[in-house]
Design an enzyme around this catalytic site. Structure first.
Site, mmCIF file in Angstrom:
data_model
loop_
_atom_site.group_PDB
_atom_site.id
_atom_site.type_symbol
_atom_site.label_atom_id
_atom_site.label_comp_id
_atom_site.label_asym_id
_atom_site.label_seq_id
_atom_site.Cartn_x
_atom_site.Cartn_y
_atom_site.Cartn_z
ATOM 1 C CB CYS A 407 -0.996 -0.069 1.214
ATOM 2 S SG CYS A 407 -0.192 -0.149 2.898
ATOM 3 C CG HIS A 451 -4.429 0.632 4.201
ATOM 4 N ND1 HIS A 451 -3.538 -0.082 3.553
ATOM 5 C CD2 HIS A 451 -5.315 1.600 3.795
ATOM 6 C CE1 HIS A 451 -4.464 0.041 2.232
ATOM 7 N NE2 HIS A 451 -5.365 0.939 2.509
ATOM 8 C CG ASP A 467 -7.235 2.808 -0.144
ATOM 9 O OD1 ASP A 467 -5.975 2.668 -0.639
ATOM 10 O OD2 ASP A 467 -7.400 1.964 0.826
#
Lengths: 669, 306
Positions: A407, A451, A467
């Site tokens: 991520c 994250h 995201d």
């Protein structure tokens, strides 16, 4: 004055109890310490086998020096939590070698109690507390064995005695725990090095940072909701916001970005989400909360990035309530922030800039964002925990060559692309997801849920969450990672909801265990001044100050002890026999004159002793004794008359003895 | 009555020097209708004690020297064919007397030992299908060398239990020993000693001992002592109910010997070592720090007299 040597039995007890006290330390001390201590235990075991097996003094001395040197070599100091505990453990095991006599044995036992307590410097789980309680019983039993060395009553007798003693101490312990005035801080004041191994978000991000963090299964925080639990796609827990990058590493940037910001920053739209967070210590100031946090129950600062910062680094587990809004708008972007949100590294790759410019070409902000997400989705990007290493220009290599990342890679690349296209953007780190525990009705968020995502600023709505990871691996938002099998460079697998009776049973057990852990944290470990005040208020003690609490404390303990005393007093067989009563009065009076009747002394022996010691008393003592003997041991014809006689004589005698005592007897030269 | 008993002790004391307490215990044992075991080294006066006790009490006395080849018939007696009458005629063995001294009882085989021990329990013997009563009073004094001496058969626990008391004579103190060395031969003195009591009078005294009063308070104390022995970790087993009866009987005799008609806790304490020392075995694994005597002393000092 030398004590006799201890029996082999007592010394075996000592070995076992010391071993059990040291056992939990094997998990967090260096391996060589465990080997060293076990070796010494075996050496001690060897000395138990025969009396001629002794350890020479020079060897003990050498081992002591070696142990201390080992600690110095390992830690470079003898102080601090790790070095101190290691030294204590080694020295306790060495003291065992010297424990031949009760005195040394007691020293070992008392040190064992202390070593047991040092476990709390490392772990505070209910399991270890239970173990420590059990060990304390064993150590106390060992104390009993050593004290009654020559006795051979069976082991369970000693264990029962120790158990009874500890159970009797339990009420006092509870009263002290609840009512003893609390000071702010953890139960154990820890030395600095205790916080060394704490994991958590660091406040900076570079490729690989979060994927490393994700490997930890440790708890980040627990959250319970007073209303419905937010949907999985809304479970973004906001942590550090990163503005500044050098092309590889992202940091919070200038100090002004952490400065207090006004409440007007956030315009709530929908319903608030009320939550209570129990945050584990992570050694940083960020207070995590559901995106976006609006208000918080403890003193904390709101930053321009909508983060909440505690006044000091969080070094103990804390609890706070947060009001968040998942639907919101933010206001204008002032020039300082706009500059920070558009900052680009000096050596930005040309390919990246060209790609962004290409998308921008007359397109709206939202179109650029959509194109970027489509790019991630359509090009062969792979979401993996173990991406290949990136060298010179990480983002360039990632976007155009390796195309494998976690991520942080996607987020960093996305924010750079946005900034290159002239859209203000920033990186937000935190946690995403979490596991709902239906037993305890709270959400458990682990480090493995860490994250990073992006936020872009759009003129109509303000800061908006995007995201990019969801574009590559949409499952990430719905499911947790499966960390069990990760080959290098392999795509991430996700933990899907497992079926089957066994796995659901196991899950239930895990939930129950974590619930227990959570209650333990809430009610035992986090029982600080705040909780204490709440509890006292619930008990009707408003505004309890420490004086009132000390009074309550003393009062409760006194009541408890008086209760025990009353029970012991009432339990004593009631002496209704008047003969015995009179006799006891008489014995007491003689006792005050320094002629105590020994408990096992018969009446005739006693009166003879008294007569030998104070011949002038014989004329009164002998008739009293005779009448008493006839009343108690014979079968007299007229007991009532004799009793009256006895009472009269004892009364006369005690009166006389009193008068005699007032002027102290002059020595007869 | 007490005067006679004091006189007996006095006369015995002239022969056995410096052993007043043991003499009183032996006499108390006799008054309580129990048998006496004397455990000691040879030459401290065991035989002399038995012999002089018999003489003073005017009782018939026989001595059996136990050896490894002793047969039951040597103790009990044997039937011999009488040619004149043409039938078997039973010849009484040495057991048929008032006081039997079984010298060095642990030198004989268990078979011979048990022949005597049966007689002690039943006050009668069964031989060749006929039961023969033993004379009354019947009092066995057995002597035993300490068990670690070579060539002995130690008495089993169940048989030790048949002796009411077990005493040790021990060495005389310096003054008594000097008197012994200066004085006449014991045998001559024994010959000169005169009986102080008839057998009938002894039976009368024994009957009176039974009537000595033991109050509830005393029985409480006795039970507390028994209870202690049963719950103490120092002994393999606690005292049996038979041991409790033996204690009470001995204490009664002791009280009677001291001219009292009721038992005091002091009486129990006085007879306790003699009555229980051979009935209690130290528990296994017990470090042999305390002697039996010290154990019993500790027992006395632990159980309170209320």
């Amino acid at each position: 004055m030398t004590d006799p040597s201890l029996t082999v039995r007592s010394r075996s007890w000592l070995l076992v109890s010391t071993g059990l006290a040291l056992l939990p330390h094997a998990w967090h001390l260096p391996v060589w310490v465990t080997v060293f201590v076990v070796g010494i235990g075996l050496l001690y075991r060897y000395t138990l086998q025969a009396p001629q097996h002794t350890v020479p003094r020079f060897l003990v001395l050498a081992l002591t020096l070696a142990g201390a040197a080992g600690v110095l070599w390992q830690y470079g100091t003898l102080l601090g939590r790790n070095a101190g505990v290691t030294l204590l453990v080694i020295m306790l095991s060495l003291k065992l070698l010297e424990a031949q006599r009760p005195r040394d044995a007691r020293l070992v036992i008392f040190t064992s109690y202390f070593v047991v307590i040092t476990n709390f410097l490392f772990t505070e789980t209910p399991l270890i507390a239970l173990y420590m309680f059990a060990i304390t019983i064993v150590i106390t039993a060992t104390l009993s064995v050593v004290t009654h060395d020559s006795d051979i009553r069976p082991a369970h007798n000693h264990l029962r005695l120790a158990g009874t003693l500890l159970l009797q101490a339990l009420p006092v312990m509870l009263v002290l725990f609840i009512f003893f005035p609390r000071i702010i801080g953890p139960i154990w004041g820890l030395p600095k090095d205790a916080h060394a191994g704490v994991t958590g978000l660091s406040g900076s991000m570079s490729p690989g940072a979060i994927s490393r963090l994700v490997e930890s299964g440790a708890t980040a925080f627990r959250a319970s909701f007073s209303g419905p639990v937010p949907a999985p796609e809304q479970r973004y827990w906001r942590g550090p916001v990163l503005w500044k990058t050098d092309g590889r590493t992202w940091t919070t940037g200038a100090f002004v970005l952490l400065a207090p910001a006004s409440k007007a920053l956030l315009q709530p739209q929908g319903d608030p989400v009320q939550q209570e967070i129990t945050l584990e210590s992570h050694n940083k100031r960020w207070l995590l909360a559901l995106d976006r946090p609006y208000a918080i129950s403890i003193p904390a600062t709101r930053t321009v990035g909508s983060e909440w910062l505690a006044p000091k680094a969080v070094r103990e587990r804390i609890r706070y309530a947060v009001t968040s809004y998942t639907d919101y708008r933010t206001g204008d972007l002032n020039p300082v922030l706009r500059k920070a949100a558009l900052q680009l590294p000096e050596n930005l790759s040309e390919r990246l800039r060209e790609l962004a410019q290409h998308w921008r070409h007359n397109a709206s902000d939202r179109a650029v964002i959509r194109k970027a997400l489509e790019y991630f989705h359509n090009e062969p990007f792979i979401y993996t925990l173990t991406p290949p290493p990136l060298d010179e220009d990480p983002m360039d290599e990632f976007l155009f060559e390796t195309r494998r990342g976690f991520c942080e890679h996607y987020t960093a690349a996305f924010v750079l692309l946005m900034r290159s296209a002239g859209i203000p953007a920033r990186v937000v780190t935190g946690y995403q997801g979490g596991e709902y525990n239906p037993v305890g009705e709270y959400m458990l968020v682990r480090q493995s849920d860490a994250h990073a995502w992006a936020e872009v600023w759009l003129p109509d709505t303000g800061w908006e969450r995007v995201d990019p990871t969801a574009a590559v691996a949409p499952e990430r938002i719905e499911h947790a990672l499966d960390l069990s099998a990760q080959d290098s460079g392999a795509p991430v697998r996700f933990r899907l909801i497992e079926g089957g009776l066994l796995s659901s049973g196991l899950r239930g057990l895990r939930y129950a265990l974590d619930t227990l852990n959570n209650s333990w944290n809430q009610w035992v470990l986090s029982y600080g001044p705040g909780r204490q005040r709440e509890l006292l208020a619930a008990l009707g003690m408003q505004q309890a100050n420490w004086k009132a609490m000390v009074l309550v404390l003393a009062g409760l303990i006194s009541v408890f002890l008086l209760g025990i005393a009353a029970w012991m007093f009432l339990r004593k067989p009631h002496r209704s026999d008047p003969v015995v009563q009179v006799w006891n009065t008489y014995c007491r009076r003689l006792g005050q004159l320094g002629m105590q009747r020994k408990p096992w002394e018969g009446p005739r022996d006693y009166s003879r002793r008294v007569a030998a010691y104070r011949p002038e008393l014989a004329s009164q003592v002998n008739p009293i004794t005779d009448i008493y003997i006839r009343l108690r041991y014979d079968n007299p014809e007229n007991p009532t008359g004799l009793l009256t006689q006895l009472q009269r004589r004892v009364r006369q005698y005690t009166g006389r003895a009193k008068r005699k005592r007032t002027p102290p007897d002059k020595p007869a030269d | 009555m007490t005067a006679i008993l004091d006189e007996i002790i006095d006369r015995l004391g002239r022969i056995i020097l410096g052993k007043q307490h043991q003499l009183r215990l032996a006499l108390a044992c006799l008054l309580a209708r129990g048998h006496l075991l004397i455990e000691d080294l040879p030459g401290v006066g065991k035989t002399t004690l038995a012999h002089s006790l018999a003489t003073v009490l005017d009782l018939h006395y026989q001595r059996i020297q136990f050896t490894s080849d002793l047969l039951p018939a040597d103790i009990l007696g044997v039937s011999i064919y009488d040619r004149e009458t043409g039938s078997f005629h039973f010849h009484n063995g040495p057991v048929f007397s008032n006081i039997v001294l079984a010298d060095e009882i642990n030198r004989a085989t268990p078979k011979a030992q048990s022949a005597l021990l049966e007689a002690m329990e039943e006050h009668q013997i069964s031989i060749e299908g006929e039961t023969r009563a033993l004379p009354e009073p019947f009092f066995v004094i057995a002597t035993q060398n300490p068990a670690h001496q070579v060539g002995t058969f130690p008495l089993p626990e169940s048989q030790l239990d048949r002796f009411l008391m077990s005493i040790e004579l021990g060495y005389p103190d310096a003054a008594a020993e000097r008197l012994l060395l200066q004085g006449q031969d014991r045998r001559t003195l024994l010959a000169e000693i005169e009986p102080a009591l008839s057998a009938a009078e002894l039976r009368e005294l024994q009957a009176q001992v039974d009537d000595v009063h033991a109050a509830d308070a005393l029985l409480d104390y006795l039970q507390a002592l028994l209870d202690y022995s049963r719950h103490s970790p120092h002994y393999r087993h606690g005292l049996s109910p038979r041991a409790g009866l033996a204690l009470l009987r001995s204490a009664k005799a002791w009280a009677f010997l001291h001219g009292r008609r009721m038992v005091l806790p002091e009486d129990l304490q006085a007879v306790l070592p003699a009555v229980i020392s051979h009935r209690l075995q130290p528990a296994s694994g017990q470090p042999e720090i305390l002697s039996t005597g010290e154990h019993i002393h500790r027992m006395i000092e632990t159980v309170p007299v209320t």
